[in-house]
Design a protein around this motif. Sequence first.
Motif, PDB file in Angstrom:
ATOM      1  N   SER A 231       0.825  -1.203   0.000  1.00  0.00           N
ATOM      2  CA  SER A 231       0.000   0.000   0.000  1.00  0.00           C
ATOM      3  C   SER A 231       0.860   1.255   0.000  1.00  0.00           C
ATOM      4  O   SER A 231       0.542   2.242  -0.663  1.00  0.00           O
ATOM      5  CB  SER A 231      -0.931  -0.008   1.212  1.00  0.00           C
ATOM      6  OG  SER A 231      -1.855   1.048   1.127  1.00  0.00           O
ATOM      7  N   ALA A 232       1.967   1.230   0.732  1.00  0.00           N
ATOM      8  CA  ALA A 232       2.880   2.378   0.755  1.00  0.00           C
ATOM      9  C   ALA A 232       3.507   2.605  -0.622  1.00  0.00           C
ATOM     10  O   ALA A 232       3.625   3.742  -1.086  1.00  0.00           O
ATOM     11  CB  ALA A 232       3.962   2.175   1.810  1.00  0.00           C
ATOM     12  N   ALA A 233       3.894   1.511  -1.297  1.00  0.00           N
ATOM     13  CA  ALA A 233       4.470   1.634  -2.639  1.00  0.00           C
ATOM     14  C   ALA A 233       3.442   2.193  -3.618  1.00  0.00           C
ATOM     15  O   ALA A 233       3.751   3.062  -4.442  1.00  0.00           O
ATOM     16  CB  ALA A 233       4.991   0.276  -3.113  1.00  0.00           C
ATOM     17  N   VAL A 234       2.210   1.722  -3.518  1.00  0.00           N
ATOM     18  CA  VAL A 234       1.143   2.248  -4.374  1.00  0.00           C
ATOM     19  C   VAL A 234       0.877   3.713  -4.024  1.00  0.00           C
ATOM     20  O   VAL A 234       0.608   4.532  -4.901  1.00  0.00           O
ATOM     21  CB  VAL A 234      -0.134   1.384  -4.253  1.00  0.00           C
ATOM     22  CG1 VAL A 234      -1.306   2.037  -4.955  1.00  0.00           C
ATOM     23  CG2 VAL A 234       0.114  -0.008  -4.822  1.00  0.00           C
ATOM     24  N   GLY A 235       0.990   4.046  -2.741  1.00  0.00           N
ATOM     25  CA  GLY A 235       0.826   5.431  -2.313  1.00  0.00           C
ATOM     26  C   GLY A 235       1.809   6.365  -3.003  1.00  0.00           C
ATOM     27  O   GLY A 235       1.470   7.503  -3.349  1.00  0.00           O
ATOM     28  N   GLU A 236       3.038   5.877  -3.241  1.00  0.00           N
ATOM     29  CA  GLU A 236       4.026   6.678  -3.965  1.00  0.00           C
ATOM     30  C   GLU A 236       3.570   6.934  -5.400  1.00  0.00           C
ATOM     31  O   GLU A 236       3.755   8.020  -5.945  1.00  0.00           O
ATOM     32  CB  GLU A 236       5.381   5.985  -3.946  1.00  0.00           C
ATOM     33  CG  GLU A 236       6.005   5.928  -2.563  1.00  0.00           C
ATOM     34  CD  GLU A 236       7.292   5.121  -2.528  1.00  0.00           C
ATOM     35  OE1 GLU A 236       7.855   4.818  -3.602  1.00  0.00           O
ATOM     36  OE2 GLU A 236       7.726   4.774  -1.406  1.00  0.00           O
ATOM     37  N   LEU A 237       2.961   5.928  -6.014  1.00  0.00           N
ATOM     38  CA  LEU A 237       2.422   6.114  -7.371  1.00  0.00           C
ATOM     39  C   LEU A 237       1.274   7.120  -7.359  1.00  0.00           C
ATOM     40  O   LEU A 237       1.153   7.949  -8.269  1.00  0.00           O
ATOM     41  CB  LEU A 237       1.942   4.780  -7.943  1.00  0.00           C
ATOM     42  CG  LEU A 237       3.011   3.731  -8.213  1.00  0.00           C
ATOM     43  CD1 LEU A 237       2.366   2.417  -8.642  1.00  0.00           C
ATOM     44  CD2 LEU A 237       3.994   4.217  -9.263  1.00  0.00           C
ATOM     45  N   LEU A 238       0.434   7.058  -6.325  1.00  0.00           N
ATOM     46  CA  LEU A 238      -0.674   8.006  -6.214  1.00  0.00           C
ATOM     47  C   LEU A 238      -0.162   9.435  -6.098  1.00  0.00           C
ATOM     48  O   LEU A 238      -0.751  10.360  -6.676  1.00  0.00           O
ATOM     49  CB  LEU A 238      -1.566   7.649  -5.024  1.00  0.00           C
ATOM     50  CG  LEU A 238      -2.443   6.423  -5.222  1.00  0.00           C
ATOM     51  CD1 LEU A 238      -3.029   5.952  -3.898  1.00  0.00           C
ATOM     52  CD2 LEU A 238      -3.542   6.710  -6.235  1.00  0.00           C
ATOM     53  N   VAL A 239       0.926   9.632  -5.378  1.00  0.00           N
ATOM     54  CA  VAL A 239       1.528  10.968  -5.272  1.00  0.00           C
ATOM     55  C   VAL A 239       1.986  11.445  -6.646  1.00  0.00           C
ATOM     56  O   VAL A 239       1.781  12.605  -7.017  1.00  0.00           O
ATOM     57  CB  VAL A 239       2.687  10.973  -4.255  1.00  0.00           C
ATOM     58  CG1 VAL A 239       3.501  12.256  -4.335  1.00  0.00           C
ATOM     59  CG2 VAL A 239       2.160  10.764  -2.836  1.00  0.00           C
ATOM     60  N   ARG A 240       2.582  10.542  -7.420  1.00  0.00           N
ATOM     61  CA  ARG A 240       3.024  10.912  -8.774  1.00  0.00           C
ATOM     62  C   ARG A 240       1.828  11.272  -9.659  1.00  0.00           C
ATOM     63  O   ARG A 240       1.884  12.227 -10.447  1.00  0.00           O
ATOM     64  CB  ARG A 240       3.824   9.771  -9.396  1.00  0.00           C
ATOM     65  CG  ARG A 240       5.178   9.574  -8.702  1.00  0.00           C
ATOM     66  CD  ARG A 240       5.920   8.384  -9.204  1.00  0.00           C
ATOM     67  NE  ARG A 240       6.286   8.528 -10.622  1.00  0.00           N
ATOM     68  CZ  ARG A 240       6.889   7.582 -11.313  1.00  0.00           C
ATOM     69  NH1 ARG A 240       7.190   6.426 -10.737  1.00  0.00           N
ATOM     70  NH2 ARG A 240       7.184   7.770 -12.572  1.00  0.00           N
ATOM     71  N   ILE A 241       0.750  10.525  -9.527  1.00  0.00           N
ATOM     72  CA  ILE A 241      -0.454  10.813 -10.316  1.00  0.00           C
ATOM     73  C   ILE A 241      -1.047  12.157  -9.897  1.00  0.00           C
ATOM     74  O   ILE A 241      -1.492  12.940 -10.738  1.00  0.00           O
ATOM     75  CB  ILE A 241      -1.470   9.666 -10.190  1.00  0.00           C
ATOM     76  CG1 ILE A 241      -0.941   8.459 -10.951  1.00  0.00           C
ATOM     77  CG2 ILE A 241      -2.841  10.077 -10.719  1.00  0.00           C
ATOM     78  CD1 ILE A 241      -1.759   7.218 -10.801  1.00  0.00           C
ATOM     79  N   GLU A 242      -1.059  12.440  -8.607  1.00  0.00           N
ATOM     80  CA  GLU A 242      -1.547  13.740  -8.136  1.00  0.00           C
ATOM     81  C   GLU A 242      -0.694  14.865  -8.704  1.00  0.00           C
ATOM     82  O   GLU A 242      -1.210  15.933  -9.049  1.00  0.00           O
ATOM     83  CB  GLU A 242      -1.556  13.779  -6.612  1.00  0.00           C
ATOM     84  CG  GLU A 242      -2.645  12.904  -6.002  1.00  0.00           C
ATOM     85  CD  GLU A 242      -2.483  12.699  -4.498  1.00  0.00           C
ATOM     86  OE1 GLU A 242      -1.610  13.352  -3.873  1.00  0.00           O
ATOM     87  OE2 GLU A 242      -3.236  11.868  -3.949  1.00  0.00           O
ATOM     88  N   GLY A 243       0.619  14.638  -8.844  1.00  0.00           N
ATOM     89  CA  GLY A 243       1.497  15.634  -9.458  1.00  0.00           C
ATOM     90  C   GLY A 243       1.141  15.870 -10.916  1.00  0.00           C
ATOM     91  O   GLY A 243       1.131  17.016 -11.393  1.00  0.00           O
TER      92      GLY A 243
END
Length: 193
Positions: A97-109
């Motif tokens: 979930s933490a690794a996916v969270g990093e992808l979500l941050v990139r998508i938000e960017g």
Amino acid sequence: NGGGYDDFVPQLVQSSGAQLDLVEVVQVAGAERTQMAETDAHQQDDADHRHEHGEYNEHVWYDLRAMQRLADRIAERLAAADPEGAAHYTARADDFSAAVGELLVRIEGIAERHRGARVVATEPLATHLIEAAGLIDATPAEFTQAVEEDTEPPAATVAQTLALFTGDPVQCLIMNTQTETAATEQVPRAAHA
């Protein structure tokens, strides 16, 4: 699995006669098979373009929040089957979930920098990511439907798709190289030109 993706898998499970604890990813993602007729419409500022996905997009692997929920669900099921390993399963789900969270941050960017940008996708594989990034899928619905059905889109639809790269061009092309057809091969050439 789920959502009609690889329909043979549920058939294999059923024919095995085994009592299995199944997790259907589409249900975890919040899209029951019986509710797949929802319509998703996107508006362009400069045209009344509607892109209608006649049914739910079964490519839920690209719905990142759903994948976080899926990891939690799998960890819960594994912990119930193996209570001694529960802490391990929970920790691995948390790591995922933490690794996916990093992808979500990139998508938000991407959304912060490009919200509302028009894109073309040769297949609706990335629809969940496109929507999460606040982008507009300008691909003609007939083009998408033909690719999904493994048929060639009508010539007029191909021309409409290729025209998206001229005048006020779309900002991005998203290709699925696993579904290349004569029509989809024309799209990157138009984008490069």
